[in-house]
Motif scaffolding. Structure first.
Motif, short mmCIF file in Angstrom:
data_model
loop_
_atom_site.label_atom_id
_atom_site.label_comp_id
_atom_site.label_asym_id
_atom_site.label_seq_id
_atom_site.Cartn_x
_atom_site.Cartn_y
_atom_site.Cartn_z
N HIS A 31 0.83 -1.21 0.00
CA HIS A 31 0.00 0.00 0.00
C HIS A 31 0.86 1.26 0.00
O HIS A 31 0.56 2.22 -0.71
N ARG A 32 1.93 1.26 0.78
CA ARG A 32 2.81 2.43 0.83
C ARG A 32 3.48 2.66 -0.53
O ARG A 32 3.61 3.79 -0.98
N PHE A 33 3.91 1.57 -1.18
CA PHE A 33 4.51 1.71 -2.50
C PHE A 33 3.50 2.29 -3.48
O PHE A 33 3.81 3.21 -4.24
N LEU A 34 2.28 1.75 -3.48
CA LEU A 34 1.26 2.24 -4.40
C LEU A 34 0.96 3.71 -4.14
O LEU A 34 0.83 4.50 -5.08
N GLU A 35 0.88 4.09 -2.88
CA GLU A 35 0.63 5.50 -2.55
C GLU A 35 1.73 6.39 -3.13
O GLU A 35 1.44 7.42 -3.76
N GLU A 36 2.98 6.02 -2.93
CA GLU A 36 4.09 6.82 -3.45
C GLU A 36 4.11 6.83 -4.97
O GLU A 36 4.38 7.86 -5.60
N ALA A 37 3.82 5.68 -5.60
CA ALA A 37 3.79 5.61 -7.06
C ALA A 37 2.69 6.52 -7.61
O ALA A 37 2.90 7.23 -8.61
N LEU A 38 1.54 6.53 -6.96
CA LEU A 38 0.45 7.40 -7.40
C LEU A 38 0.81 8.87 -7.21
O LEU A 38 0.48 9.71 -8.07
N GLU A 39 1.48 9.19 -6.11
CA GLU A 39 1.89 10.58 -5.89
C GLU A 39 2.89 11.03 -6.94
O GLU A 39 2.83 12.16 -7.42
N LEU A 40 3.81 10.13 -7.33
CA LEU A 40 4.76 10.47 -8.39
C LEU A 40 4.03 10.64 -9.72
O LEU A 40 4.28 11.61 -10.46
N ALA A 41 3.12 9.73 -10.04
CA ALA A 41 2.37 9.86 -11.29
C ALA A 41 1.57 11.16 -11.31
O ALA A 41 1.53 11.85 -12.33
N GLN A 42 0.96 11.51 -10.18
CA GLN A 42 0.21 12.76 -10.09
C GLN A 42 1.14 13.95 -10.32
O GLN A 42 0.81 14.87 -11.08
N ALA A 43 2.30 13.94 -9.68
CA ALA A 43 3.26 15.03 -9.84
C ALA A 43 3.76 15.13 -11.28
O ALA A 43 4.13 16.22 -11.73
N ALA A 44 3.76 14.00 -11.98
CA ALA A 44 4.22 13.98 -13.37
C ALA A 44 3.10 14.26 -14.37
O ALA A 44 3.32 14.19 -15.58
N GLY A 45 1.91 14.56 -13.87
CA GLY A 45 0.83 14.98 -14.75
C GLY A 45 -0.28 13.97 -15.00
O GLY A 45 -1.18 14.23 -15.81
N CYS A 46 -0.25 12.83 -14.36
CA CYS A 46 -1.30 11.83 -14.55
C CYS A 46 -2.58 12.29 -13.85
O CYS A 46 -2.55 12.73 -12.70
N SER A 47 -3.69 12.18 -14.54
CA SER A 47 -4.97 12.57 -13.95
C SER A 47 -5.56 11.43 -13.12
O SER A 47 -5.21 10.25 -13.31
N LYS A 48 -6.48 11.78 -12.24
CA LYS A 48 -7.18 10.77 -11.44
C LYS A 48 -7.93 9.82 -12.36
O LYS A 48 -7.93 8.60 -12.14
N GLU A 49 -8.55 10.35 -13.39
CA GLU A 49 -9.31 9.52 -14.32
C GLU A 49 -8.40 8.50 -15.02
O GLU A 49 -8.76 7.33 -15.15
N ASP A 50 -7.23 8.94 -15.46
CA ASP A 50 -6.29 8.01 -16.10
C ASP A 50 -5.81 6.95 -15.10
O ASP A 50 -5.68 5.77 -15.44
N ALA A 51 -5.54 7.38 -13.86
CA ALA A 51 -5.10 6.43 -12.84
C ALA A 51 -6.16 5.38 -12.58
O ALA A 51 -5.86 4.18 -12.49
N LEU A 52 -7.40 5.79 -12.46
CA LEU A 52 -8.49 4.84 -12.22
C LEU A 52 -8.68 3.89 -13.41
O LEU A 52 -8.92 2.70 -13.23
N THR A 53 -8.54 4.42 -14.62
CA THR A 53 -8.62 3.57 -15.81
C THR A 53 -7.52 2.53 -15.80
O THR A 53 -7.74 1.34 -16.10
N LEU A 54 -6.31 2.95 -15.43
CA LEU A 54 -5.18 2.01 -15.36
C LEU A 54 -5.37 0.98 -14.25
O LEU A 54 -5.03 -0.20 -14.43
N VAL A 55 -5.93 1.38 -13.11
CA VAL A 55 -6.21 0.43 -12.02
C VAL A 55 -7.16 -0.66 -12.54
O VAL A 55 -6.92 -1.85 -12.35
N ASN A 56 -8.23 -0.24 -13.19
CA ASN A 56 -9.18 -1.21 -13.72
C ASN A 56 -8.54 -2.12 -14.76
O ASN A 56 -8.80 -3.33 -14.80
N TYR A 57 -7.69 -1.57 -15.61
CA TYR A 57 -7.00 -2.36 -16.63
C TYR A 57 -6.08 -3.39 -15.99
O TYR A 57 -6.12 -4.58 -16.32
N VAL A 58 -5.25 -2.96 -15.05
CA VAL A 58 -4.28 -3.87 -14.41
C VAL A 58 -5.01 -4.99 -13.67
O VAL A 58 -4.64 -6.17 -13.78
N PHE A 59 -6.04 -4.65 -12.92
CA PHE A 59 -6.72 -5.66 -12.12
C PHE A 59 -7.67 -6.54 -12.94
O PHE A 59 -8.20 -7.51 -12.42
N SER A 60 -7.82 -6.26 -14.23
CA SER A 60 -8.61 -7.14 -15.10
C SER A 60 -7.72 -8.21 -15.73
O SER A 60 -8.22 -9.10 -16.41
#
Length: 121
Positions: A31-60
């Protein structure tokens, strides 16, 4: 920087900062790794919508191999740092040194979180 040396030094910091039950909790570390990875992606310009789309893709998809996925994380992290002008080694060393200086603050923050997870309550 030797990755083995860095991993060993992070392990030493974890042992100094956290109780063994937290330092070795696999789900909490995930969980801590995922939190930090999401914070880095956010800082690099990833939107919440893109992150959620990727979560759904990975877990499918089928679960991957941890060792191979770690290699993928390292390759893509290096590539992300490169295109954003971030020195991966310098950023890693700076954060580890900063964490050593903040052990009391980190312990206090950790005490206020639910045990076994970085998930917010």
């Amino acid at each position: 920087m030797s990755i083995r040396s860095y991993q060993r030094r992070v392990r030493e910091w974890m042992a100094a900062c956290f109780p063994p039950s937290s330092a070795s909790d696999r789900l909490e570390r995930s969980h801590r790794f995922l939190e930090e990875a999401l914070e880095l992606a956010q800082a690099a310009g990833c939107s919440k919508e893109d992150a959620l789309t990727l979560v759904n893709y990975v877990f499918s998809r089928p679960v991957g191999d941890g060792s191979q996925e770690t290699g993928g994380v390292m390759v893509t992290l290096s590539a992300l740092c490169d295109v954003h002008g971030i020195d991966l080694e310098e950023a890693s060393e700076r954060e580890l040194a900063r964490n050593w200086d903040r052990i009391d603050l980190i312990r206090s923050k950790q005490a206020s979180k639910p045990h076994g997870s970085a998930l917010p309550q």
